[in-house]
Design an enzyme around this catalytic site. Sequence first.
Site, PDB file in Angstrom:
ATOM      1  N   LYS A 190      -5.492  -9.088  -6.463  1.00 45.11           N
ATOM      2  CA  LYS A 190      -6.880  -9.545  -5.766  1.00 45.11           C
ATOM      3  C   LYS A 190      -7.707  -8.508  -5.635  1.00 45.11           C
ATOM      4  O   LYS A 190      -7.785  -7.693  -6.657  1.00 45.11           O
ATOM      5  CB  LYS A 190      -6.416  -9.769  -4.953  1.00 45.11           C
ATOM      6  CG  LYS A 190      -6.353  -8.391  -3.606  1.00 45.11           C
ATOM      7  CD  LYS A 190      -6.561  -8.828  -1.850  1.00 45.11           C
ATOM      8  CE  LYS A 190      -6.075  -6.981  -1.669  1.00 45.11           C
ATOM      9  NZ  LYS A 190      -6.510  -7.423  -0.210  1.00 45.11           N
ATOM     10  N   LYS A 202       0.806  -1.459   0.118  1.00 47.53           N
ATOM     11  CA  LYS A 202      -0.182   0.189  -0.120  1.00 47.53           C
ATOM     12  C   LYS A 202       0.861   1.622   0.316  1.00 47.53           C
ATOM     13  O   LYS A 202       0.561   2.092  -0.543  1.00 47.53           O
ATOM     14  CB  LYS A 202      -1.146   0.257   1.200  1.00 47.53           C
ATOM     15  CG  LYS A 202      -1.928  -1.162   1.498  1.00 47.53           C
ATOM     16  CD  LYS A 202      -3.447  -0.859   1.682  1.00 47.53           C
ATOM     17  CE  LYS A 202      -3.838  -1.998   1.376  1.00 47.53           C
ATOM     18  NZ  LYS A 202      -5.509  -1.404   1.867  1.00 47.53           N
ATOM     19  N   LYS A 251     -10.965  -2.985  -3.808  1.00 45.69           N
ATOM     20  CA  LYS A 251     -12.145  -1.626  -3.575  1.00 45.69           C
ATOM     21  C   LYS A 251     -10.596  -0.940  -4.209  1.00 45.69           C
ATOM     22  O   LYS A 251     -11.507   0.168  -4.950  1.00 45.69           O
ATOM     23  CB  LYS A 251     -11.922  -1.465  -1.747  1.00 45.69           C
ATOM     24  CG  LYS A 251     -13.322  -2.069  -1.675  1.00 45.69           C
ATOM     25  CD  LYS A 251     -13.782  -2.357  -0.683  1.00 45.69           C
ATOM     26  CE  LYS A 251     -14.021  -2.160   0.432  1.00 45.69           C
ATOM     27  NZ  LYS A 251     -13.738  -3.416   1.863  1.00 45.69           N
TER      28      LYS A 251
HETATM   29  P1  TYM Z   1     -11.073  -5.168   3.776  1.00 42.94           P
HETATM   30  O1  TYM Z   1     -11.908  -4.592   4.044  1.00 42.94           O
HETATM   31  O2  TYM Z   1      -9.966  -5.335   2.799  1.00 42.94           O
HETATM   32  O3  TYM Z   1     -11.951  -6.479   3.293  1.00 42.94           O
HETATM   33  C1  TYM Z   1     -12.316  -7.020   4.009  1.00 42.94           C
HETATM   34  C2  TYM Z   1     -12.756  -8.291   3.922  1.00 42.94           C
HETATM   35  O4  TYM Z   1     -12.653  -9.160   3.125  1.00 42.94           O
HETATM   36  C3  TYM Z   1     -11.658 -10.205   2.356  1.00 42.94           C
HETATM   37  N1  TYM Z   1     -11.568 -10.244   0.919  1.00 42.94           N
HETATM   38  C4  TYM Z   1     -10.800 -10.366   0.138  1.00 42.94           C
HETATM   39  N2  TYM Z   1     -11.526 -11.954   0.222  1.00 42.94           N
HETATM   40  C5  TYM Z   1     -11.473 -13.032  -1.194  1.00 42.94           C
HETATM   41  N3  TYM Z   1     -11.102 -12.254  -1.740  1.00 42.94           N
HETATM   42  C6  TYM Z   1     -10.821 -10.920  -2.350  1.00 42.94           C
HETATM   43  N4  TYM Z   1     -10.331 -10.383  -3.465  1.00 42.94           N
HETATM   44  C7  TYM Z   1     -11.005 -10.273  -1.132  1.00 42.94           C
HETATM   45  N5  TYM Z   1     -10.861  -8.725  -1.273  1.00 42.94           N
HETATM   46  C8  TYM Z   1     -10.968  -8.570   0.351  1.00 42.94           C
HETATM   47  C9  TYM Z   1     -10.504  -9.881   3.196  1.00 42.94           C
HETATM   48  O5  TYM Z   1      -9.387 -10.902   3.268  1.00 42.94           O
HETATM   49  C10 TYM Z   1     -11.754  -9.237   4.786  1.00 42.94           C
HETATM   50  O6  TYM Z   1     -11.878 -10.505   5.346  1.00 42.94           O
HETATM   51  N6  TYM Z   1      -7.798  -4.949   7.695  1.00 42.94           N
HETATM   52  C11 TYM Z   1      -9.267  -5.601   7.130  1.00 42.94           C
HETATM   53  C12 TYM Z   1     -10.685  -4.897   7.822  1.00 42.94           C
HETATM   54  C13 TYM Z   1     -10.255  -5.303   9.894  1.00 42.94           C
HETATM   55  C14 TYM Z   1     -10.015  -6.460   9.948  1.00 42.94           C
HETATM   56  C15 TYM Z   1      -9.958  -6.186  11.218  1.00 42.94           C
HETATM   57  C16 TYM Z   1     -10.007  -8.030   9.838  1.00 42.94           C
HETATM   58  C17 TYM Z   1      -9.516  -4.260  10.539  1.00 42.94           C
HETATM   59  N7  TYM Z   1      -9.573  -5.089  11.510  1.00 42.94           N
HETATM   60  C18 TYM Z   1      -9.922  -7.622  12.547  1.00 42.94           C
HETATM   61  C19 TYM Z   1     -10.691  -8.851  10.544  1.00 42.94           C
HETATM   62  C20 TYM Z   1     -10.941  -8.182  12.394  1.00 42.94           C
HETATM   63  C21 TYM Z   1      -9.389  -5.210   5.882  1.00 42.94           C
HETATM   64  O7  TYM Z   1      -9.246  -4.027   5.585  1.00 42.94           O
HETATM   65  O8  TYM Z   1     -10.241  -5.670   5.233  1.00 42.94           O
END
Ligand code: TYM
Length: 338
Positions: free
Chosen positions: A200, A117, A203
């Site tokens: 991947k 990032k 967003k």
């Molecule tokens: P975020 O907002 O990027 O994504 C949310 C969830 O979606 C999953 N994900 C995917 N899974 C499969 N293929 C993809 N292309 C894909 N894109 C996103 C992510 O693995 C995630 O589970 N850091 C986290 C948010 C967070 C969090 C936490 C998660 C903050 N605190 C505590 C778990 C526990 C994030 O940026 O997810």
Amino acid sequence: MTSQRIVSGIQPTGQLHLGNYLGALRNWVRMQQALAPGDQAFYFIADLHAITVFQDPATLRQATREMAAALIASGIDPARATLFSHSQVPEHAELAWVLGCVARVGWLNRMTQFKEKSGKDREGASVGLYTYPVLQAADVLLYKATHVPVGEDQKQHLELARDIAIKFNTDYGVEIFPLPEPTIPPTAPRVRSLRDGTQKMSKSDPSEQSRINLTDTPDQILAKLRKARTDPEPLPASEAGLAGRPEAENLVRIFAALTGRSANDICAEFAGRGFADFKPALAEVVIAALAPVSARLRDLLAHPDEIDRLLAEGAARARETAARTLAEVHRAVGFLCP
Ligand code: TYM
């Protein structure tokens, strides 16, 4: 059996897409539905995390509501799971400070997501972007999470949370934190971009064509899938033939995950046929899966006050658990406690 505490979060940046849905959300819903008496699920919108990169305030507020509505439309039931936004539970940030004093700089230096990032402008990235894996550890440890449903890209952050939990428990001679287990769906651990099968679905990808949003219309879904990048070969007869063909593999895996069929079975059905045949069939499956979600989402978005009320209620419930854990932590580290 000890009770389960399921915890997970999602950032309110951009639209909920098929990767989030298949990689994480479907598991959130399944796990919520399987809650036994005594189990708890905490799902939150990670707005504290979102601001590690500048967000326009009005857009962030609206995106947080929209994400809450999208989660409910996907099946999260605020009566069964505790749904809230990060910033409404200040204990997350408070615990993150303490855990930041336990985590080691070397551990954070290994986080691949920061490297991705921040790119070439490491010195120009926010301090929050660098330290946010510590906040993520606080997010799950605050609720003494046992299971964390996430996509594969979050695995390294969960490993860090486990390392922090072990070090905290060991340094202070306590057993406050259980070790959280990532729950990664075997069928769709990592959904790929429609434009580039090595990336991947995300967003933050500037190309709208790279992802299918939960709010896309049937026409948009069909158009995006028609334009999805593929190779010129026809579909193979079995899953093994997908090796080295990331775009083809991605589309077959999406089909498999949404229909509950195996990738092998789908290859057998479409063996020898081109993507011109496969893509409309896939579009039909995606449209059927997303139609009920987008209809419900539109209804929910017509009542933003109701969403705010549900989030405030969730935050109040989350704070009961969060405050208890934080009090235990304060006692353990030697802060004066009431
Ligand atoms: P975020 O907002 O990027 O994504 C949310 C969830 O979606 C999953 N994900 C995917 N899974 C499969 N293929 C993809 N292309 C894909 N894109 C996103 C992510 O693995 C995630 O589970 N850091 C986290 C948010 C967070 C969090 C936490 C998660 C903050 N605190 C505590 C778990 C526990 C994030 O940026 O997810």
